[in-house]
Write a protein that holds these residues in place. Structure first.
Motif, PDB file in Angstrom:
ATOM      1  N   SER A  65      -8.238  13.049  -9.250  1.00 33.08           N
ATOM      2  CA  SER A  65      -9.190  13.372 -10.310  1.00 33.08           C
ATOM      3  C   SER A  65     -10.598  12.935  -9.933  1.00 33.08           C
ATOM      4  O   SER A  65     -11.574  13.661 -10.169  1.00 33.08           O
ATOM      5  CB  SER A  65      -8.759  12.678 -11.613  1.00 33.08           C
ATOM      6  OG  SER A  65      -9.704  12.911 -12.634  1.00 33.08           O
ATOM      7  N   GLU A  66     -10.718  11.757  -9.322  1.00 29.69           N
ATOM      8  CA  GLU A  66     -12.030  11.255  -8.895  1.00 29.69           C
ATOM      9  C   GLU A  66     -12.650  12.195  -7.870  1.00 29.69           C
ATOM     10  O   GLU A  66     -13.846  12.505  -7.929  1.00 29.69           O
ATOM     11  CB  GLU A  66     -11.880   9.840  -8.314  1.00 29.69           C
ATOM     12  CG  GLU A  66     -13.207   9.172  -8.028  1.00 29.69           C
ATOM     13  CD  GLU A  66     -13.041   7.742  -7.544  1.00 29.69           C
ATOM     14  OE1 GLU A  66     -14.045   7.178  -7.054  1.00 29.69           O
ATOM     15  OE2 GLU A  66     -11.934   7.184  -7.634  1.00 29.69           O
ATOM     16  N   MET A  87       0.817  -1.211   0.000  1.00 29.26           N
ATOM     17  CA  MET A  87       0.000   0.000   0.000  1.00 29.26           C
ATOM     18  C   MET A  87       0.854   1.265   0.000  1.00 29.26           C
ATOM     19  O   MET A  87       0.531   2.244  -0.686  1.00 29.26           O
ATOM     20  CB  MET A  87      -0.939  -0.010   1.212  1.00 29.26           C
ATOM     21  CG  MET A  87      -2.053   1.015   1.132  1.00 29.26           C
ATOM     22  SD  MET A  87      -3.084   0.879  -0.356  1.00 29.26           S
ATOM     23  CE  MET A  87      -3.722  -0.789  -0.191  1.00 29.26           C
ATOM     24  N   ASP A  88       1.956   1.259   0.760  1.00 32.08           N
ATOM     25  CA  ASP A  88       2.849   2.427   0.789  1.00 32.08           C
ATOM     26  C   ASP A  88       3.362   2.743  -0.614  1.00 32.08           C
ATOM     27  O   ASP A  88       3.367   3.896  -1.046  1.00 32.08           O
ATOM     28  CB  ASP A  88       4.034   2.174   1.716  1.00 32.08           C
ATOM     29  CG  ASP A  88       3.660   2.349   3.181  1.00 32.08           C
ATOM     30  OD1 ASP A  88       2.706   3.102   3.452  1.00 32.08           O
ATOM     31  OD2 ASP A  88       4.299   1.741   4.043  1.00 32.08           O
ATOM     32  N   GLU A  89       3.792   1.696  -1.318  1.00 30.80           N
ATOM     33  CA  GLU A  89       4.351   1.895  -2.652  1.00 30.80           C
ATOM     34  C   GLU A  89       3.274   2.314  -3.652  1.00 30.80           C
ATOM     35  O   GLU A  89       3.505   3.154  -4.524  1.00 30.80           O
ATOM     36  CB  GLU A  89       5.048   0.617  -3.119  1.00 30.80           C
ATOM     37  CG  GLU A  89       6.313   0.315  -2.326  1.00 30.80           C
ATOM     38  CD  GLU A  89       6.920  -1.031  -2.682  1.00 30.80           C
ATOM     39  OE1 GLU A  89       6.202  -1.861  -3.260  1.00 30.80           O
ATOM     40  OE2 GLU A  89       8.095  -1.241  -2.364  1.00 30.80           O
ATOM     41  N   LEU A  90       2.086   1.728  -3.521  1.00 29.36           N
ATOM     42  CA  LEU A  90       0.998   2.082  -4.419  1.00 29.36           C
ATOM     43  C   LEU A  90       0.634   3.557  -4.296  1.00 29.36           C
ATOM     44  O   LEU A  90       0.413   4.244  -5.302  1.00 29.36           O
ATOM     45  CB  LEU A  90      -0.238   1.228  -4.117  1.00 29.36           C
ATOM     46  CG  LEU A  90      -0.233  -0.218  -4.629  1.00 29.36           C
ATOM     47  CD1 LEU A  90      -1.438  -0.966  -4.097  1.00 29.36           C
ATOM     48  CD2 LEU A  90      -0.216  -0.249  -6.157  1.00 29.36           C
ATOM     49  N   LEU A  91       0.586   4.047  -3.058  1.00 30.70           N
ATOM     50  CA  LEU A  91       0.182   5.440  -2.853  1.00 30.70           C
ATOM     51  C   LEU A  91       1.272   6.447  -3.212  1.00 30.70           C
ATOM     52  O   LEU A  91       1.026   7.642  -3.253  1.00 30.70           O
ATOM     53  CB  LEU A  91      -0.265   5.650  -1.400  1.00 30.70           C
ATOM     54  CG  LEU A  91      -1.672   5.137  -1.098  1.00 30.70           C
ATOM     55  CD1 LEU A  91      -2.018   5.310   0.372  1.00 30.70           C
ATOM     56  CD2 LEU A  91      -2.711   5.852  -1.954  1.00 30.70           C
ATOM     57  N   LYS A  92       2.458   5.956  -3.480  1.00 33.07           N
ATOM     58  CA  LYS A  92       3.524   6.834  -3.950  1.00 33.07           C
ATOM     59  C   LYS A  92       3.521   6.957  -5.476  1.00 33.07           C
ATOM     60  O   LYS A  92       4.180   7.831  -6.036  1.00 33.07           O
ATOM     61  CB  LYS A  92       4.890   6.310  -3.487  1.00 33.07           C
ATOM     62  CG  LYS A  92       5.137   6.482  -1.993  1.00 33.07           C
ATOM     63  CD  LYS A  92       6.455   5.832  -1.584  1.00 33.07           C
ATOM     64  CE  LYS A  92       6.664   5.929  -0.077  1.00 33.07           C
ATOM     65  NZ  LYS A  92       7.891   5.197   0.358  1.00 33.07           N
ATOM     66  N   ARG A  93       2.776   6.083  -6.120  1.00 28.81           N
ATOM     67  CA  ARG A  93       2.732   6.086  -7.590  1.00 28.81           C
ATOM     68  C   ARG A  93       1.980   7.317  -8.097  1.00 28.81           C
ATOM     69  O   ARG A  93       0.881   7.630  -7.634  1.00 28.81           O
ATOM     70  CB  ARG A  93       2.044   4.824  -8.114  1.00 28.81           C
ATOM     71  CG  ARG A  93       2.837   3.539  -7.907  1.00 28.81           C
ATOM     72  CD  ARG A  93       2.035   2.355  -8.429  1.00 28.81           C
ATOM     73  NE  ARG A  93       1.769   2.474  -9.852  1.00 28.81           N
ATOM     74  CZ  ARG A  93       2.468   1.886 -10.822  1.00 28.81           C
ATOM     75  NH1 ARG A  93       3.505   1.110 -10.491  1.00 28.81           N
ATOM     76  NH2 ARG A  93       2.155   2.045 -12.084  1.00 28.81           N
ATOM     77  N   ASN A  94       2.561   7.988  -9.069  1.00 29.76           N
ATOM     78  CA  ASN A  94       1.957   9.187  -9.628  1.00 29.76           C
ATOM     79  C   ASN A  94       0.605   8.903 -10.277  1.00 29.76           C
ATOM     80  O   ASN A  94      -0.342   9.685 -10.159  1.00 29.76           O
ATOM     81  CB  ASN A  94       2.923   9.810 -10.650  1.00 29.76           C
ATOM     82  CG  ASN A  94       2.508  11.214 -11.040  1.00 29.76           C
ATOM     83  OD1 ASN A  94       2.178  12.016 -10.172  1.00 29.76           O
ATOM     84  ND2 ASN A  94       2.519  11.507 -12.332  1.00 29.76           N
ATOM     85  N   ASP A  95       0.498   7.746 -10.967  1.00 28.57           N
ATOM     86  CA  ASP A  95      -0.758   7.430 -11.654  1.00 28.57           C
ATOM     87  C   ASP A  95      -1.890   7.168 -10.659  1.00 28.57           C
ATOM     88  O   ASP A  95      -3.043   7.565 -10.887  1.00 28.57           O
ATOM     89  CB  ASP A  95      -0.582   6.245 -12.601  1.00 28.57           C
ATOM     90  CG  ASP A  95      -0.035   5.004 -11.913  1.00 28.57           C
ATOM     91  OD1 ASP A  95       0.550   5.134 -10.814  1.00 28.57           O
ATOM     92  OD2 ASP A  95      -0.190   3.902 -12.462  1.00 28.57           O
ATOM     93  N   ILE A  96      -1.571   6.526  -9.534  1.00 28.27           N
ATOM     94  CA  ILE A  96      -2.587   6.267  -8.500  1.00 28.27           C
ATOM     95  C   ILE A  96      -3.031   7.588  -7.873  1.00 28.27           C
ATOM     96  O   ILE A  96      -4.225   7.842  -7.690  1.00 28.27           O
ATOM     97  CB  ILE A  96      -2.045   5.326  -7.406  1.00 28.27           C
ATOM     98  CG1 ILE A  96      -1.802   3.922  -7.974  1.00 28.27           C
ATOM     99  CG2 ILE A  96      -2.986   5.275  -6.208  1.00 28.27           C
ATOM    100  CD1 ILE A  96      -3.052   3.123  -8.233  1.00 28.27           C
ATOM    101  N   LYS A 127      -4.537  20.440  -3.801  1.00 28.74           N
ATOM    102  CA  LYS A 127      -3.473  19.452  -3.604  1.00 28.74           C
ATOM    103  C   LYS A 127      -3.931  18.400  -2.600  1.00 28.74           C
ATOM    104  O   LYS A 127      -4.863  18.641  -1.815  1.00 28.74           O
ATOM    105  CB  LYS A 127      -2.190  20.128  -3.114  1.00 28.74           C
ATOM    106  CG  LYS A 127      -1.555  21.073  -4.144  1.00 28.74           C
ATOM    107  CD  LYS A 127      -0.228  21.629  -3.629  1.00 28.74           C
ATOM    108  CE  LYS A 127       0.407  22.559  -4.649  1.00 28.74           C
ATOM    109  NZ  LYS A 127       1.712  23.101  -4.169  1.00 28.74           N
ATOM    110  N   PHE A 128      -3.227  17.247  -2.629  1.00 30.34           N
ATOM    111  CA  PHE A 128      -3.664  16.110  -1.820  1.00 30.34           C
ATOM    112  C   PHE A 128      -2.490  15.454  -1.098  1.00 30.34           C
ATOM    113  O   PHE A 128      -1.374  15.389  -1.625  1.00 30.34           O
ATOM    114  CB  PHE A 128      -4.345  15.069  -2.716  1.00 30.34           C
ATOM    115  CG  PHE A 128      -5.574  15.586  -3.406  1.00 30.34           C
ATOM    116  CD1 PHE A 128      -6.825  15.414  -2.842  1.00 30.34           C
ATOM    117  CD2 PHE A 128      -5.472  16.279  -4.616  1.00 30.34           C
ATOM    118  CE1 PHE A 128      -7.964  15.905  -3.458  1.00 30.34           C
ATOM    119  CE2 PHE A 128      -6.603  16.781  -5.248  1.00 30.34           C
ATOM    120  CZ  PHE A 128      -7.846  16.590  -4.666  1.00 30.34           C
ATOM    121  N   ILE A 129      -2.786  15.001   0.126  1.00 26.49           N
ATOM    122  CA  ILE A 129      -1.846  14.189   0.900  1.00 26.49           C
ATOM    123  C   ILE A 129      -2.487  12.815   1.049  1.00 26.49           C
ATOM    124  O   ILE A 129      -3.607  12.704   1.575  1.00 26.49           O
ATOM    125  CB  ILE A 129      -1.578  14.801   2.285  1.00 26.49           C
ATOM    126  CG1 ILE A 129      -0.911  16.171   2.143  1.00 26.49           C
ATOM    127  CG2 ILE A 129      -0.724  13.869   3.140  1.00 26.49           C
ATOM    128  CD1 ILE A 129      -0.803  16.931   3.462  1.00 26.49           C
TER     129      ILE A 129
END
Length: 595
Positions: A538-539, A523-532, A556-558
């Protein structure tokens, strides 16, 4: 005094129901085999009588304070009414709580005897008597022998002590607010506070009686849950105890409630799960579900114009027979409706449940008003509002504390439900109480021409951006959190050029997305992905477009991998966000958003 005003103390309220409903079922507890075992009002009365005698023999008398650390259970009610019957004051605490909070409450309220649920809790509080001068005895609820509740009940069986009827103005219960800032505040609630509120609920829900049943979801350490318990006892109705949130659907099926009291989050999640299931199944099941939802909307639109459509009615009837009836069955099949509080229901979700035959009525209250202020009911409701002021309660909208030109103001409440004050906190009592006996809620609202109350925001949570525009973060957060991919959201931007949003994604949904698209990593790595991040941002942004002004929508988002929870101190016991704690915890990341 109107007959509905009697009795004016909880002891007589309890005794009245015991006399009228002695042989009827009152509480059901699930055993180890998963079967609900029920006790009658008569059984409950005997246990209350025995414990009252045991407590009196052990030294509890008028004015003494008895505390309890336990989830909802039969013994909670027994200890509650046994204490009140001796003229004592009852102090409930959450079973899942930090020990230092228990210690603060026990010390501040002057608890003399403390009931604890089990051996695990006992171990955490065992040394409290050494540090708290008022605390003389800790009593274990589960178990037999010395130091247990069973021992006290056995002693009391041979030492009968008649119940006293306290004065209406005697303090019955001290409820400690979990508060989003500072130490908990002990709210002094009198017998009249509780009984006036109970009578008002019974009067408004006049079609309910001893044949009704609920599944107890809300903790009695909070006024909302405790008010439910008092009301169902006055009605002579029954309550089954939910085993846990994980067994909610199973317990609903076994208890078969006719009415539920819950927080909107329960219905939001059920709604979310239903749509997730339909999206996963697809095909005919989803097509029927969507057809029914759309037909329900169309039926409402036509009804508002005084019209109807045979084809629309037919579509809805088919969906109701095949799909919606099954949903109602998941609630036990007898549910006439539900009441929610602590936050407003999302209108789309509220309308959905109305359409499928489970109307959900918003109400409004606070601990300091015992708790009811305004309520919707089956015979008197207006969707989008929290109802009208309940019997003997008056609502005033104070516009002097809001910006010029506003059509709303602070909600100020008057009536027999208003607390006596905060225990040991005269200055904080003075801050919230008006000179003429009202209580300032801190909430913004407006009354329509028919007296229905609409909540428009929270005074302390609203803020201005750098451009002077007001933002009400709670509404934004609620709408964002309804997205299937989002578990929770927090908006920040006070005195800043724009809003940002801290986002806790729905981890299950994100994991499924990662599997489907063959994305590696935890999950940590997924949330670091720019596309995710772009997808989630966007949603969120798209869902707010057209509903909010551009300056309100976060720029902006955290993205957070740790949920907000009781355990990490970011949520209160009633699942309200501790904003100050969240902002402190993520201060560095917040500041980085403005650099």
């Amino acid at each position: 005094m109107d007959v509905l005003d009697k009795p004016d103390n909880l002891v007589e309220l309890f005794e009245g129901s015991i006399n009228r409903f002695s042989n009827r079922l009152v509480f059901g507890t699930k055993d180890k085999q998963g079967v609900y075992q029920w006790i009658t009002y008569g059984d409950l009365a005997k246990r209350v009588d025995h414990l009252r005698g045991g407590l009196a023999k052990a030294g509890i008398g008028k004015g003494d304070v008895v505390g309890i650390i336990a989830n909802n259970r039969v013994e909670w009610v027994v200890a509650h009414f046994a204490t009140l019957g001796l003229g004592g004051c009852f102090v409930p605490m959450y079973e899942v709580e930090l020990p230092h909070v228990w210690e603060y409450i026990v010390r501040d309220s002057g608890v003399k005897f403390l009931f604890v649920a089990n051996a695990g809790t006992l171990e955490k509080v065992r040394d409290f008597p050494d540090r708290i001068p008022s605390l003389e005895k800790i009593i274990l609820i589960e178990g037999e022998g010395q130091g247990t509740m069973a021992e006290l009940e056995k002693d009391g069986e041979t030492n009968p002590v008649p119940a006293i009827h306290p004065s209406a103005e005697d303090v019955a219960v001290i409820i400690y607010t979990s508060g989003t800032t500072g130490d908990p505040k002990g709210v002094l609630l009198t017998h009249a506070n509780w009984t006036s509120n109970t009578h008002a609920r019974v009067k408004l829900y006049h079609e309910f009686d001893e044949n009704d049943r609920t599944l107890s979801l809300l903790p009695w350490a909070h006024t909302y849950g405790q008010g439910e318990m008092h009301t169902f006892i006055q009605l002579g109705a029954s309550m089954g105890f939910m085993e846990s949130t994980a067994t909610l659907l199973e317990d609903l099926g076994k208890v078969k409630p006719t009415f539920l009291l819950a927080v909107p989050r329960v219905f939001n999640r059920i709604y979310d799960v239903l749509w997730k299931k339909m999206n996963e199944e697809g095909g005919l099941a989803k097509a029927l579900f969507v057809m029914g939802v759309e037909a329900g909307k169309e039926k409402r639109r036509l009804a508002a114009e005084g019209k109807s459509c045979l084809l629309t009615d037919l579509k809805f009837a088919v969906a109701d027979k095949i799909v919606f009836q099954k949903i109602r069955g998941k609630f036990g099949g007898r549910l006439k409706g539900a009441m929610t509080a602590s936050a407003m229901m999302n209108m789309d979700i509220a309308l959905f449940f109305f359409d499928i035959g489970i109307p959900v009525y918003d109400c409004y209250g606070m601990t300091e008003t015992s708790p009811g202020i305004a309520m919707n009911a089956p015979t008197d409701y207006r969707l989008g509002s929290v109802g009208r002021a309940i019997d003997k309660v008056r609502i005033v909208i104070d516009q002097s504390v809001v910006e010029e030109g506003a059509t709303d103001g602070e909600i100020v409440v008057y009536g027999p439900n208003v607390m006596k004050g905060y225990h040991n906190k005269p200055e904080q009592t003075k801050e919230i109480m008006t000179p003429d006996g009202g209580v300032r809620t801190g909430d913004r609202g407006r009354l329509d021409k028919d007296g229905y109350l609409y909540i428009t925001g929270r005074l302390k949570e609203q803020y201005k951006l750098e451009n002077g525009k007001f933002v009400f973060p709670a509404a934004l957060e609620e709408d964002i959190s309804l997205l299937p991919s989002i578990q929770n959201a927090v908006i920040y931007g006070e005195n800043r050029p724009y809003n940002i949003c801290m986002v806790v994604p729905d981890f299950f949904t994100l994991e499924r997305y990662a599997e489907k698209h063959n994305l590696p990593g935890d999950m940590d790595e997924l949330l670091k992905r720019n596309d995710i991040q772009k997808m989630l941002a966007s949603e969120i942004t798209n869902s707010l477009q057209g509903k909010y002004a551009s300056y309100e929508i976060p720029k902006k988002f955290i993205f957070l991998t740790e949920p907000f929870s009781l355990e990490n101190g970011t949520l209160t016991q009633t699942l309200k966000l501790k904003r100050r704690i969240v902002f402190q915890k993520y201060r560095d990341r917040i500041d980085a958003m403005y650099q």
